[in-house]
Scaffold this active site. Sequence first.
Site, PDB file in Angstrom:
ATOM      1  CB  THR A 183       3.593   3.903  -5.276  1.00 35.59           C
ATOM      2  OG1 THR A 183       3.726   4.251  -3.883  1.00 35.59           O
ATOM      3  CG2 THR A 183       4.322   4.932  -6.121  1.00 35.59           C
ATOM      4  CB  VAL A 192      -0.933   0.021   1.239  1.00 34.18           C
ATOM      5  CG1 VAL A 192      -1.864   1.226   1.187  1.00 34.18           C
ATOM      6  CG2 VAL A 192      -1.737  -1.269   1.332  1.00 34.18           C
ATOM      7  CB  CYS A 193       0.971   4.243   0.289  1.00 34.86           C
ATOM      8  SG  CYS A 193       1.368   5.994   0.211  1.00 34.86           S
ATOM      9  CB  ALA A 194       5.722   4.680   0.785  1.00 37.58           C
TER      10      ALA A 194
END
Length: 311
Positions: free
Chosen positions: A125, A105-107
Amino acid sequence: MTRVVFVLVPGVHLLDLAGPAQVFSTVGQFGRPYELTYLAEDARVPSAQGLPLLAETEWPELRADDLLVVPGWSGPALCDSPPIGEEVLRRLRAHHAAGGTVASVCAGAEALGRAGLLDGRRCTTHHDVQDELASRHPGAIVIRDVLFTTDDRVVTSAGIASGIDLALHLVAARHGPALAARVAREMVVHTRRNGHEPQSSAMLRHRAHLDDAVHRVQDLIDERFTVPLPLAALASFAGVSARTLTRRFGSATQGLTPLRYQQTLRLERAEHLLGHGATMESAAREVGFEDARMLRRLRGRPAAGDDSRPT
């Protein structure tokens, strides 16, 4: 019992973690329990929002059906990411090599990149760091402006709330769209987020509307997509005429008919089964076709258009 291991790093975003964790926790209410494990290199993990978290430090034994999820963390750039130990990276690689699914998730995509899992694969991302992810991992195929991607059991999402979309997609792929829809309703979230991503769940792609009658019909199709559902019966369920349902369904879903929506669900589930070793014939029967002919036909046609009836 399937295990979901969340790999936490210092500065983890709470919603990156809590959203997917809530999805998999809620699945257990409907007879599909998951064992959730929170793992870190140090037992005490500070979060980006100031709430300290406690995690396990010993890796459990993992099976191919288990999931590894790396939530994102706070930071202005990926180059400023907190240290990620070689043992974590080795575990990510080993789980994927053993047939398991690894998600971020994300970074968290940065951890997958450091583990070498993004090379030659489509990924995404948060939009703020997409360019940097592509620069740091030139072998990755970074897809911009999508909620999530999935490529060869490597699943990445854009960040924050999109982790919920990612988790719902994984539930739909493993247990079918009906259960994912029930989980979303239980969480009081819209299952209509459009990932603009061909591999994202049909449940997400075709729910970007506010027509309650069409949503009710979609819920019924989600639950019974493997059996014949005559248009007249669907219209009666919605309390409208067949002609009205066809018109409203097409308007709400950008041109789909109820039949085409059902076929899309069947095709998506069949593709998942084929990707896990099923034969064309067995996958076709599993999703409700009498044989593989219609499945082959659906796989060979564009995403929109032909409304031929399945046998």
